[in-house]
Design a protein around this motif. Structure first.
Motif, PDB file in Angstrom:
ATOM      1  N   MET A 138     -10.797   0.398  14.725  1.00 62.92           N
ATOM      2  CA  MET A 138     -10.860   0.013  13.329  1.00 62.92           C
ATOM      3  C   MET A 138      -9.564   0.422  12.623  1.00 62.92           C
ATOM      4  N   VAL A 139      -9.007  -0.459  11.847  1.00 60.96           N
ATOM      5  CA  VAL A 139      -7.756  -0.212  11.146  1.00 60.96           C
ATOM      6  C   VAL A 139      -8.062   0.383   9.770  1.00 60.96           C
ATOM      7  N   ARG A 140      -7.308   1.431   9.411  1.00 59.20           N
ATOM      8  CA  ARG A 140      -7.521   2.058   8.104  1.00 59.20           C
ATOM      9  C   ARG A 140      -7.193   1.095   6.979  1.00 59.20           C
ATOM     10  N   GLN A 141      -7.918   1.250   5.862  1.00 62.45           N
ATOM     11  CA  GLN A 141      -7.771   0.336   4.734  1.00 62.45           C
ATOM     12  C   GLN A 141      -6.413   0.429   4.053  1.00 62.45           C
ATOM     13  N   ASP A 142      -5.768   1.606   4.132  1.00 61.78           N
ATOM     14  CA  ASP A 142      -4.461   1.725   3.483  1.00 61.78           C
ATOM     15  C   ASP A 142      -3.339   1.169   4.359  1.00 61.78           C
ATOM     16  N   LYS A 143      -3.654   0.823   5.601  1.00 62.62           N
ATOM     17  CA  LYS A 143      -2.648   0.271   6.508  1.00 62.62           C
ATOM     18  C   LYS A 143      -2.695  -1.254   6.563  1.00 62.62           C
ATOM     19  N   GLN A 144      -3.800  -1.807   6.123  1.00 61.31           N
ATOM     20  CA  GLN A 144      -3.973  -3.259   6.210  1.00 61.31           C
ATOM     21  C   GLN A 144      -5.012  -3.682   5.184  1.00 61.31           C
ATOM     22  N   GLY A 145      -4.895  -4.887   4.694  1.00 64.94           N
ATOM     23  CA  GLY A 145      -5.907  -5.404   3.781  1.00 64.94           C
ATOM     24  C   GLY A 145      -5.541  -5.218   2.318  1.00 64.94           C
ATOM     25  N   PRO A 146      -6.537  -5.322   1.429  1.00 68.06           N
ATOM     26  CA  PRO A 146      -6.267  -5.334  -0.009  1.00 68.06           C
ATOM     27  C   PRO A 146      -5.712  -4.025  -0.573  1.00 68.06           C
ATOM     28  N   HIS A 147      -5.949  -2.905   0.077  1.00 68.76           N
ATOM     29  CA  HIS A 147      -5.450  -1.631  -0.443  1.00 68.76           C
ATOM     30  C   HIS A 147      -3.993  -1.375  -0.074  1.00 68.76           C
ATOM     31  N   ARG A 148      -3.455  -2.145   0.856  1.00 63.19           N
ATOM     32  CA  ARG A 148      -2.092  -1.913   1.345  1.00 63.19           C
ATOM     33  C   ARG A 148      -1.052  -2.005   0.232  1.00 63.19           C
ATOM     34  N   VAL A 149      -1.129  -3.027  -0.594  1.00 69.65           N
ATOM     35  CA  VAL A 149      -0.139  -3.225  -1.655  1.00 69.65           C
ATOM     36  C   VAL A 149      -0.221  -2.085  -2.673  1.00 69.65           C
ATOM     37  N   ALA A 150      -1.439  -1.710  -3.071  1.00 70.23           N
ATOM     38  CA  ALA A 150      -1.617  -0.626  -4.038  1.00 70.23           C
ATOM     39  C   ALA A 150      -1.122   0.697  -3.456  1.00 70.23           C
ATOM     40  N   TYR A 151      -1.393   0.944  -2.179  1.00 72.65           N
ATOM     41  CA  TYR A 151      -0.942   2.170  -1.525  1.00 72.65           C
ATOM     42  C   TYR A 151       0.584   2.249  -1.533  1.00 72.65           C
ATOM     43  N   GLU A 152       1.255   1.179  -1.155  1.00 70.14           N
ATOM     44  CA  GLU A 152       2.723   1.163  -1.113  1.00 70.14           C
ATOM     45  C   GLU A 152       3.319   1.366  -2.506  1.00 70.14           C
ATOM     46  N   LYS A 153       2.715   0.738  -3.511  1.00 65.60           N
ATOM     47  CA  LYS A 153       3.181   0.898  -4.898  1.00 65.60           C
ATOM     48  C   LYS A 153       3.029   2.356  -5.340  1.00 65.60           C
ATOM     49  N   ASN A 154       1.879   2.952  -5.067  1.00 62.61           N
ATOM     50  CA  ASN A 154       1.633   4.341  -5.451  1.00 62.61           C
ATOM     51  C   ASN A 154       2.513   5.313  -4.661  1.00 62.61           C
ATOM     52  N   LYS A 155       2.811   4.972  -3.420  1.00 63.82           N
ATOM     53  CA  LYS A 155       3.703   5.798  -2.596  1.00 63.82           C
ATOM     54  C   LYS A 155       5.086   5.877  -3.243  1.00 63.82           C
ATOM     55  N   LYS A 156       5.590   4.753  -3.732  1.00 67.72           N
ATOM     56  CA  LYS A 156       6.894   4.739  -4.398  1.00 67.72           C
ATOM     57  C   LYS A 156       6.882   5.605  -5.647  1.00 67.72           C
ATOM     58  N   VAL A 157       5.794   5.531  -6.411  1.00 66.92           N
ATOM     59  CA  VAL A 157       5.673   6.349  -7.627  1.00 66.92           C
ATOM     60  C   VAL A 157       5.657   7.833  -7.269  1.00 66.92           C
ATOM     61  N   ILE A 158       4.890   8.192  -6.254  1.00 64.44           N
ATOM     62  CA  ILE A 158       4.805   9.593  -5.821  1.00 64.44           C
ATOM     63  C   ILE A 158       6.168  10.096  -5.363  1.00 64.44           C
ATOM     64  N   PHE A 159       6.892   9.300  -4.585  1.00 64.59           N
ATOM     65  CA  PHE A 159       8.213   9.703  -4.102  1.00 64.59           C
ATOM     66  C   PHE A 159       9.202   9.878  -5.269  1.00 64.59           C
ATOM     67  N   LYS A 160       8.999   9.162  -6.377  1.00 63.30           N
ATOM     68  CA  LYS A 160       9.898   9.284  -7.529  1.00 63.30           C
ATOM     69  C   LYS A 160       9.506  10.430  -8.459  1.00 63.30           C
ATOM     70  N   THR A 161       8.224  10.774  -8.502  1.00 59.93           N
ATOM     71  CA  THR A 161       7.755  11.721  -9.513  1.00 59.93           C
ATOM     72  C   THR A 161       7.375  13.097  -8.982  1.00 59.93           C
ATOM     73  N   GLN A 162       7.168  13.243  -7.694  1.00 58.71           N
ATOM     74  CA  GLN A 162       6.768  14.532  -7.144  1.00 58.71           C
ATOM     75  C   GLN A 162       7.863  15.063  -6.230  1.00 58.71           C
ATOM     76  N   ASN A 163       7.963  16.390  -6.110  1.00 59.02           N
ATOM     77  CA  ASN A 163       8.981  16.967  -5.228  1.00 59.02           C
ATOM     78  C   ASN A 163       8.494  18.214  -4.497  1.00 59.02           C
ATOM     79  N   VAL A 164       7.197  18.511  -4.590  1.00 54.13           N
ATOM     80  CA  VAL A 164       6.621  19.686  -3.943  1.00 54.13           C
ATOM     81  C   VAL A 164       5.455  19.239  -3.059  1.00 54.13           C
ATOM     82  N   CYS A 165       5.395  19.810  -1.856  1.00 56.97           N
ATOM     83  CA  CYS A 165       4.305  19.489  -0.927  1.00 56.97           C
ATOM     84  C   CYS A 165       2.983  19.953  -1.528  1.00 56.97           C
ATOM     85  N   GLY A 166       2.015  19.059  -1.599  1.00 52.72           N
ATOM     86  CA  GLY A 166       0.704  19.389  -2.142  1.00 52.72           C
ATOM     87  C   GLY A 166      -0.113  20.284  -1.239  1.00 52.72           C
ATOM     88  N   ILE A 167       0.333  20.490   0.003  1.00 55.16           N
ATOM     89  CA  ILE A 167      -0.414  21.308   0.955  1.00 55.16           C
ATOM     90  C   ILE A 167       0.168  22.722   1.030  1.00 55.16           C
TER      91      ILE A 167
END
Length: 109
Positions: free
Chosen positions: A1-30
């Protein structure tokens, strides 16, 4: 089974949010340490996006509230475990609890 963030309708939203996170965050959340964006995959300290609540545990695959910046190695160690960073309650000090640097009763200004 393929994860929803890797394929399908969530892929575009995930990629968009990834770009925002890379621009706005600079500390590892873990681990809480600085993330160096000049380090590229597959280096262990390269930046990745982590699902705070893993998709396998019911976390949303592309919601911004469920995504955070992380080091690749921190994300691998976390895997699909639930992990909440230890958050200390903010401590409020009243004026009477603050250290006294000067004895104001004897001050002659």
């Amino acid at each position: 089974m393929v994860r929803q963030d890797k394929q399908g309708p969530h892929r575009v939203a995930y990629e968009k949010n990834k770009k925002v996170i890379f621009k706005t965050q600079n500390v590892c959340g873990i681990c809480g340490k600085q993330v160096d964006f000049s380090i590229k995959a597959p280096e262990p300290l390269s930046p990745v996006v982590d699902h705070i609540i893993p998709v396998s545990k019911g976390g949303h695959p592309s919601a911004m509230e469920n995504l955070q910046l992380a080091h690749w190695t921190c994300n691998r160690q976390k895997s699909d475990k639930m992990f909440l960073a230890k958050q200390e309650a903010p401590q409020v000090l009243g004026n009477r609890n603050l250290p006294q640097s000067t004895n104001w009763a004897t001050y002659k200004g």
